[in-house]
Enzyme design. Structure first.
Site, PDB file in Angstrom:
ATOM      1  N   THR A   1       6.529  17.908 -16.223  1.00 22.68           N
ATOM      2  CA  THR A   1       5.227  18.402 -16.673  1.00 22.68           C
ATOM      3  C   THR A   1       4.555  19.266 -15.604  1.00 22.68           C
ATOM      4  OG1 THR A   1       5.068  16.265 -17.766  1.00 22.68           O
ATOM      5  CG2 THR A   1       3.125  17.648 -17.847  1.00 22.68           C
TER       6      THR A   1
ATOM      7  N   ARG B   1       9.414  16.330  -9.258  1.00 21.49           N
ATOM      8  CA  ARG B   1       8.980  15.080  -8.616  1.00 21.49           C
ATOM      9  C   ARG B   1      10.144  14.140  -8.488  1.00 21.49           C
ATOM     10  NH1 ARG B   1       3.126  13.920 -11.363  1.00 21.49           N
ATOM     11  NH2 ARG B   1       2.413  16.000 -10.822  1.00 21.49           N
TER      12      ARG B   1
ATOM     13  N   SER C   1       1.080  14.432  -7.068  1.00 19.89           N
ATOM     14  CA  SER C   1      -0.182  14.145  -7.739  1.00 19.89           C
ATOM     15  C   SER C   1      -0.609  12.685  -7.659  1.00 19.89           C
ATOM     16  CB  SER C   1      -0.092  14.616  -9.184  1.00 19.89           C
ATOM     17  OG  SER C   1      -1.349  14.528  -9.787  1.00 19.89           O
ATOM     18  N   HIS C   2      -0.712  12.040  -8.827  1.00 17.73           N
ATOM     19  CA  HIS C   2      -1.241  10.673  -8.911  1.00 17.73           C
ATOM     20  C   HIS C   2      -0.177   9.624  -8.605  1.00 17.73           C
ATOM     21  CE1 HIS C   2       0.525  12.017 -12.604  1.00 17.73           C
ATOM     22  NE2 HIS C   2       0.771  10.772 -12.912  1.00 17.73           N
TER      23      HIS C   2
ATOM     24  N   LYS D   1       5.745  22.149  -6.461  1.00 17.79           N
ATOM     25  CA  LYS D   1       5.610  23.002  -7.642  1.00 17.79           C
ATOM     26  C   LYS D   1       5.216  24.413  -7.240  1.00 17.79           C
ATOM     27  CE  LYS D   1       0.870  21.656  -8.775  1.00 17.79           C
ATOM     28  NZ  LYS D   1      -0.067  21.396  -9.868  1.00 17.79           N
TER      29      LYS D   1
ATOM     30  N   ASP E   1      -7.664  12.039  -7.707  1.00 18.92           N
ATOM     31  CA  ASP E   1      -6.271  11.603  -7.515  1.00 18.92           C
ATOM     32  C   ASP E   1      -5.652  12.192  -6.246  1.00 18.92           C
ATOM     33  OD1 ASP E   1      -5.909  14.235  -8.378  1.00 18.92           O
ATOM     34  OD2 ASP E   1      -4.013  13.766  -9.370  1.00 18.92           O
TER      35      ASP E   1
ATOM     36  N   ASP F   1      -3.790  14.749  -5.421  1.00 24.40           N
ATOM     37  CA  ASP F   1      -3.918  16.170  -5.091  1.00 24.40           C
ATOM     38  C   ASP F   1      -5.246  16.771  -5.528  1.00 24.40           C
ATOM     39  OD1 ASP F   1      -3.136  15.878  -7.753  1.00 24.40           O
ATOM     40  OD2 ASP F   1      -2.183  17.848  -7.814  1.00 24.40           O
TER      41      ASP F   1
ATOM     42  N   ASP G   1      -6.816  17.065  -8.440  1.00 25.38           N
ATOM     43  CA  ASP G   1      -7.078  17.778  -9.694  1.00 25.38           C
ATOM     44  C   ASP G   1      -7.585  16.858 -10.805  1.00 25.38           C
ATOM     45  OD1 ASP G   1      -4.654  16.535 -10.097  1.00 25.38           O
ATOM     46  OD2 ASP G   1      -3.555  18.344 -10.682  1.00 25.38           O
ATOM     47  N   ARG G   2      -7.531  15.546 -10.586  1.00 26.60           N
ATOM     48  CA  ARG G   2      -8.020  14.633 -11.626  1.00 26.60           C
ATOM     49  C   ARG G   2      -9.369  14.050 -11.254  1.00 26.60           C
ATOM     50  NH1 ARG G   2      -3.235  11.060 -14.240  1.00 26.60           N
ATOM     51  NH2 ARG G   2      -1.717  12.752 -14.435  1.00 26.60           N
TER      52      ARG G   2
ATOM     53  N   THR H   1       0.817  18.740 -23.664  1.00 26.35           N
ATOM     54  CA  THR H   1       0.442  18.100 -22.402  1.00 26.35           C
ATOM     55  C   THR H   1       0.844  18.964 -21.207  1.00 26.35           C
ATOM     56  OG1 THR H   1       0.599  15.903 -23.333  1.00 26.35           O
ATOM     57  CG2 THR H   1       0.940  16.083 -20.976  1.00 26.35           C
TER      58      THR H   1
ATOM     59  N   GLU I   1      -7.751  17.287 -20.484  1.00 19.97           N
ATOM     60  CA  GLU I   1      -6.719  16.377 -20.966  1.00 19.97           C
ATOM     61  C   GLU I   1      -7.246  14.952 -20.893  1.00 19.97           C
ATOM     62  OE1 GLU I   1      -2.416  17.420 -20.156  1.00 19.97           O
ATOM     63  OE2 GLU I   1      -3.333  17.869 -18.233  1.00 19.97           O
ATOM     64  N   GLU I   2      -6.686  14.091 -21.734  1.00 16.15           N
ATOM     65  CA  GLU I   2      -7.081  12.683 -21.749  1.00 16.15           C
ATOM     66  C   GLU I   2      -6.718  11.975 -20.443  1.00 16.15           C
ATOM     67  OE1 GLU I   2      -4.355  10.556 -21.551  1.00 16.15           O
ATOM     68  OE2 GLU I   2      -3.086  12.346 -21.693  1.00 16.15           O
ATOM     69  N   SER I   3      -5.814  12.582 -19.670  1.00 18.06           N
ATOM     70  CA  SER I   3      -5.306  11.964 -18.455  1.00 18.06           C
ATOM     71  C   SER I   3      -6.196  12.268 -17.253  1.00 18.06           C
ATOM     72  CB  SER I   3      -3.881  12.445 -18.202  1.00 18.06           C
ATOM     73  OG  SER I   3      -3.855  13.870 -18.185  1.00 18.06           O
TER      74      SER I   3
ATOM     75  N   LYS J   1      -6.523  22.008 -13.236  1.00 15.72           N
ATOM     76  CA  LYS J   1      -7.631  21.094 -13.447  1.00 15.72           C
ATOM     77  C   LYS J   1      -8.268  20.805 -12.094  1.00 15.72           C
ATOM     78  CE  LYS J   1      -4.473  17.136 -13.868  1.00 15.72           C
ATOM     79  NZ  LYS J   1      -3.133  17.620 -14.266  1.00 15.72           N
TER      80      LYS J   1
ATOM     81  N   ARG K   1       4.142   6.788 -23.508  1.00 16.06           N
ATOM     82  CA  ARG K   1       2.693   6.859 -23.625  1.00 16.06           C
ATOM     83  C   ARG K   1       2.329   6.776 -25.103  1.00 16.06           C
ATOM     84  NH1 ARG K   1       1.659   7.766 -18.484  1.00 16.06           N
ATOM     85  NH2 ARG K   1       2.501   9.557 -17.345  1.00 16.06           N
TER      86      ARG K   1
HETATM   87  C1  VG1 Z   1       0.826  13.359 -16.921  1.00 12.89           C
HETATM   88  C2  VG1 Z   1      -0.364  13.472 -17.847  1.00 12.89           C
HETATM   89  C3  VG1 Z   1      -0.613  14.921 -18.179  1.00 12.89           C
HETATM   90  C4  VG1 Z   1      -0.819  15.716 -16.878  1.00 12.89           C
HETATM   91  C5  VG1 Z   1       0.363  15.502 -15.951  1.00 12.89           C
HETATM   92  C6  VG1 Z   1       0.158  16.147 -14.599  1.00 12.89           C
HETATM   93  O1  VG1 Z   1       1.970  13.888 -17.540  1.00 12.89           O
HETATM   94  O2  VG1 Z   1      -0.165  12.722 -19.029  1.00 12.89           O
HETATM   95  O3  VG1 Z   1      -1.730  15.033 -19.029  1.00 12.89           O
HETATM   96  O4  VG1 Z   1      -0.958  17.073 -17.149  1.00 12.89           O
HETATM   97  O5  VG1 Z   1       0.570  14.109 -15.736  1.00 12.89           O
HETATM   98  O6  VG1 Z   1      -0.996  15.657 -13.973  1.00 12.89           O
HETATM   99  P1  VG1 Z   1       3.079  12.971 -18.265  1.00 12.89           P
HETATM  100  O7  VG1 Z   1       4.144  13.914 -18.701  1.00 12.89           O
HETATM  101  O8  VG1 Z   1       3.484  11.953 -17.280  1.00 12.89           O
HETATM  102  O9  VG1 Z   1       2.347  12.323 -19.427  1.00 12.89           O
HETATM  103  V1  VG1 Z   1      -1.131  15.692 -12.271  1.00 12.89           V
HETATM  104  O10 VG1 Z   1      -2.589  15.077 -11.852  1.00 12.89           O
HETATM  105  O11 VG1 Z   1       0.306  15.133 -11.889  1.00 12.89           O
HETATM  106  O12 VG1 Z   1      -0.970  17.332 -11.869  1.00 12.89           O
HETATM  107 CO    CO Z   2      -2.986  15.482  -9.839  1.00 11.99          CO
END
Ligand code: VG1
Ligand code: CO
Length: 542
Positions: free
Chosen positions: A18, A22, A112-113, A125, A276, A278, A280-281, A343, A362-364, A375, A495
């Site tokens: 996504t 990673r 990221s998270h 990335k 989070d 990095d 962005d959340r 997504t 996004e919901e995340s 984001k 999910r």
């Molecule tokens: C998750 C989230 C998605 C988000 C992605 C990257 O992806 O659900 O909404 O864009 O992480 O976020 P997945 O494929 O695991 O559902 V981040 O903060 O890693 O840039």
């Molecule tokens: Co992130």
């Protein structure tokens, strides 16, 4: 100080998900692994004479990976790399620097998270010249290149001192080490009414920001404590650590539980937020009330005009498919377009570049706007602060007023992490095969109106992205979505996204899990989750 070429074998399994590639950190540290992926990026996007931005979230291996990437950029003929001091840049700050300096893109080191550390996760990335994540065509090409390249180029120079701000040479390339915060903070000052927020603070408003020992600490300190005058100590866990202090830097009620406890406790400040790994959340919490990210997006869209940057109104809004339809209702009331994308932030880029939308989410726990192409956690916090400063209401009052006006979209996501990949894939293909038989079926007293595997037709470039998740919509407006994560590094993650609409203000104060109970039961019945993956309880609920 010469460039050498290392022969290497193609490396399997470097398929970006996504958002970038990673893997577990030890995988990234294997000989030639990072190098292989970076060379593939340079081969695909071109490197000679180009300028890039480089930075990461400070997790374990961030600093040595930065040295490798710089030496490879030099050996591949790059003209210049702008790198954050200490190899630190939040994802939104990197996006801004790419745009501000009109560069040819950037490399962001982050998972990221996902947790960081010697046995946790690392990631890389590539972002495009517009500042946004590479689109699928580019990540696919990079992946294909990793499978065939047989050599990479790297300079033999000694490591450069990334802690010293200034310009140095590396081979034939210029390295500009810059303050990671300054340009980003300056951008924020152009978007929001800092005077109004300062007045709110002067009137006694207090907040807590949990940086989760990740990259936003220095940004939040500078902006919230220094520029906006919130007391020192407002930002906690403010020093980025290579293992994020052992925390899972994912701002949700499960992982940011310390913040949740404070916000629901007797000494809760007016407002709470977390970010989070990095940066962005964002998670938003009021005193005694949690704001679901889908609701946050809707509230921000409905009130954005209160901030200077959005005073002229919004061009449109966009949300990822699994995100609740709350923002669609706001868009309808405003008479603007609401887009539904797969997504991942990369799908918003075209809409933002084409001027079709201003705010996306996004919901995340991801929200952002056309100020960058990622984001942006702190941006969302500042827009909330700007709205609170103008309205002078608490978070709870704003949320209740919003539901009264637009109705409430009860919403929850259930994650089943680290499940067997084959079982997860089998479950999804069984469900997909059943799609044509679903409409008209009655389950848990609700009739299925429609079902499909979401395919996105990009209205700007005409590209089509298929198989983005199974959506099941009911006659009463309820909805179930199921998809497999593209960012996990251990087994598979299922999910399950659940949603139900409630127009009656008398029924808008239920616990979401309670309000969604029939929808949850219907999802389990339809997908046979227990039978297929052996689990009936999610391990993370947001
Ligand atoms: C998750 C989230 C998605 C988000 C992605 C990257 O992806 O659900 O909404 O864009 O992480 O976020 P997945 O494929 O695991 O559902 V981040 O903060 O890693 O840039
Ligand atoms: Co992130």
């Amino acid at each position: 100080m010469t460039a050498v070429t290392h022969a290497t074998h193609p490396i399997e399994g470097q398929k970006p998900g996504t958002s970038g590639l990673r893997k577990k950190t030890p995988v990234f540290m294997k000989p030639h692994y990072l190098e292989n992926f970076v060379q593939a990026i340079f081969d695909v996007v071109g490197c000679k004479g180009k300028t890039f931005v480089l930075g990461g979230d400070g997790r374990y291996f961030n600093d040595s990976a930065a040295q490798v990437i710089l030496k490879m950029a030099a050996a591949n003929g790059a003209a210049k790399v702008i790198v954050g001091q200490g190899a630190i840049l939040s994802t939104p700050a990197a996006s801004h620097l790419i745009r501000l300096n009109r560069t040819d893109g950037g490399i962001i080191m982050s998972a990221s998270h996902n947790p960081g550390g010697p046995t946790e996760d690392f990631g890389v990335k590539f972002n495009m010249p517009n500042g946004g994540p590479a689109p699928e065509a580019v990540t696919e090409a990079i992946f294909e290149r990793t499978k065939e390249l047989s050599a990479y180029h790297i300079d033999t120079a000694a490591d450069i001192d990334l802690d010293r701000i200034g310009t140095v040479r590396l081979g034939g390339m210029t390295v500009a080490v810059v303050d990671p915060v300054a340009d980003y903070a300056a951008l924020m000052e152009t978007l929001f009414d800092f005077d109004a927020i300062r007045a709110l603070v002067a009137a006694g408003f207090r907040m807590r920001f949990d940086a989760m020992c990740a990259v936003t600490g220095p940004y939040a300190r500078d902006i919230l404590e220094r520029r906006l005058g919130l007391p020192e100590g407002t930002v906690v866990n403010a020093t980025p650590l290579p293992d994020f202090g052992g925390h899972h830097p994912d701002p949700n009620p499960t992982w940011a539980h310390a913040l949740m406890e404070e916000m629901f406790g007797p000494a809760a400040p007016d407002f709470g937020a977390a970010s989070d790994g990095d940066g962005d959340r964002n998670m938003i919490v009021g005193r005694g009330i949690y704001v679901s990210p889908s609701d946050s997006l809707a509230v921000l869209a409905a009130n954005a005009h209160l901030a200077p940057a959005y005073a002229g109104g919004l061009k449109g809004v966009a949300r990822s498919m699994p995100t609740s339809a709350a923002v669609d209702r706001v868009a309808r009331a405003m008479g603007i377009e609401a887009y539904e994308t797969p997504t991942g932030w990369k799908f918003f880029g075209n809409l933002l570049d084409a001027g079709r939308c201003t705010i996306c989410g996004e919901e995340s726990f991801g929200t952002g706007s056309d100020h960058v192409r990622e984001k942006d956690g702190l941006w969302a916090v500042l827009l909330w602060l700007n709205i609170l400063a103008v309205k002078r209401h608490g978070v709870a009052a704003i949320l209740r007023e919003h539901w009264k006006t637009y109705g409430r979209n009860y919403y929850s996501r259930h994650d089943f992490e680290a499940i067997d990949i084959h079982a997860a894939e089998r479950m999804m293909s069984t469900l997909k095969a059943a799609i044509p038989t679903l409409p008209g079926t009655r389950v848990e007293g609700m009739d299925i109106a429609a079902a499909d595997d979401f395919a996105y037709h990009d209205p700007v470039d005409g590209s089509i992205s298929r198989a983005q998740g199974v959506r099941i919509r009911f006659d009463n407006g309820a909805r179930i979505v199921l998809r497999l994560s593209g960012t996990g590094t251990e087994g598979a993650t299922l999910r399950l996204y659940l949603e139900r609409y409630e127009a009656d203000p008398a029924l808008q104060d239920l616990d979401p899990q309670e309000a969604l109970a029939p929808v949850i039961r219907a999802a389990h019945a339809l997908a046979g989750i227990k039978a297929q993956i052996g689990r009936d309880r999610p391990n993370v609920i947001t």
